[in-house]
Design a protein around this motif. Sequence first.
Motif, PDB file in Angstrom:
ATOM      1  N   ASN A 123       0.825  -1.206   0.000  1.00  0.00           N
ATOM      2  CA  ASN A 123       0.000   0.000   0.000  1.00  0.00           C
ATOM      3  C   ASN A 123       0.860   1.257   0.000  1.00  0.00           C
ATOM      4  OD1 ASN A 123      -2.812  -1.320   0.800  1.00  0.00           O
ATOM      5  ND2 ASN A 123      -1.261  -2.191   2.148  1.00  0.00           N
ATOM      6  N   ALA A 124       0.345   2.303  -0.620  1.00  0.00           N
ATOM      7  CA  ALA A 124       1.005   3.611  -0.626  1.00  0.00           C
ATOM      8  C   ALA A 124      -0.068   4.669  -0.783  1.00  0.00           C
ATOM      9  CB  ALA A 124       2.022   3.703  -1.753  1.00  0.00           C
ATOM     10  N   TYR A 126       3.068   7.880   2.389  1.00  0.00           N
ATOM     11  CA  TYR A 126       3.433   6.677   3.135  1.00  0.00           C
ATOM     12  C   TYR A 126       3.438   5.481   2.197  1.00  0.00           C
ATOM     13  CZ  TYR A 126      -1.508   5.332   3.064  1.00  0.00           C
ATOM     14  OH  TYR A 126      -2.773   4.981   2.657  1.00  0.00           O
ATOM     15  N   ALA A 127       4.156   4.427   2.589  1.00  0.00           N
ATOM     16  CA  ALA A 127       4.209   3.199   1.794  1.00  0.00           C
ATOM     17  C   ALA A 127       4.641   2.051   2.694  1.00  0.00           C
ATOM     18  CB  ALA A 127       5.181   3.346   0.625  1.00  0.00           C
ATOM     19  N   GLY A 128       4.124   0.855   2.405  1.00  0.00           N
ATOM     20  CA  GLY A 128       4.502  -0.296   3.213  1.00  0.00           C
ATOM     21  C   GLY A 128       3.692  -1.523   2.888  1.00  0.00           C
ATOM     22  N   SER A 153       1.115  -4.841   4.562  1.00  0.00           N
ATOM     23  CA  SER A 153       0.266  -5.363   5.629  1.00  0.00           C
ATOM     24  C   SER A 153      -0.026  -6.831   5.351  1.00  0.00           C
ATOM     25  CB  SER A 153      -1.058  -4.592   5.702  1.00  0.00           C
ATOM     26  OG  SER A 153      -0.866  -3.285   6.183  1.00  0.00           O
ATOM     27  N   TYR A 205       5.167   0.329   7.865  1.00  0.00           N
ATOM     28  CA  TYR A 205       5.082   1.405   6.891  1.00  0.00           C
ATOM     29  C   TYR A 205       6.135   2.484   7.164  1.00  0.00           C
ATOM     30  CZ  TYR A 205       0.623  -0.352   5.192  1.00  0.00           C
ATOM     31  OH  TYR A 205      -0.347  -1.144   4.628  1.00  0.00           O
ATOM     32  N   SER A 255       6.772   6.602   6.524  1.00  0.00           N
ATOM     33  CA  SER A 255       6.027   7.823   6.221  1.00  0.00           C
ATOM     34  C   SER A 255       6.959   9.030   6.202  1.00  0.00           C
ATOM     35  CB  SER A 255       4.901   8.047   7.240  1.00  0.00           C
ATOM     36  OG  SER A 255       5.427   8.285   8.539  1.00  0.00           O
TER      37      SER A 255
END
Length: 211
Positions: A27-28, A51-53, A55, A71, A73
């Motif tokens: 996700n970003a 943000y990006a990371g 889950s 994540y 940020s």
Amino acid sequence: MKKFFSTLLAASLMLLGTQAFAQMSVNAGYLNSTQSFQDSNSKSINSNGAYAGVSFNIPVAGEFGFAPGVYYSLITNKSGGAGTILGIPASASSTFMEHAINVPLYFNYGRDLARDTNVFVYAGPTLQYGLASTTKLAGGVGEFSGDRTYNNYDNQNYNRFNVYLGGGIGFQVSAIQITVGYDYGMMNLYKGDNATKTHRSNLKLGLGFVF
């Protein structure tokens, strides 16, 4: 306090090891962060960022799940002005930038709307550790100019740690997810007894891909 955060972070990363039973998503998105002050003489400060990371959604029971993640940020803002001093052009500006690692521990509930289409809600805490925070001051008068960058964490009263509580709603079509969420920081960012109490809240709009 640091031991408490370290324990929760370690537990979260151990949960990521259950990925054989989990659905991973990358996700970003866009991040709008507001820092508010209790002192009525101070106004709030608004920052923009991203943000990006990843889950891992772990099924718990029925349509309920638990989704820990990790994540990165970034938020930043810039303010300044220009004018004249005795007829000489003058300017000044301030640029704030902060990098952090975030560990959301969200519980979620989803319902299928149609084939490959799902809507879900999520809520829970997010642990945050600040990696770097700087403020750059720059100014000039006439042909003379200069700047200086300060490490905000050199101030022992400025808190690297935060715990957010929040949630949001998401919509998934096939492997694509769109989410909108809000988190409120529970901890005072300044630890000094005489410091103005200040908290941060985040509004997030994200796009993800589910594997």
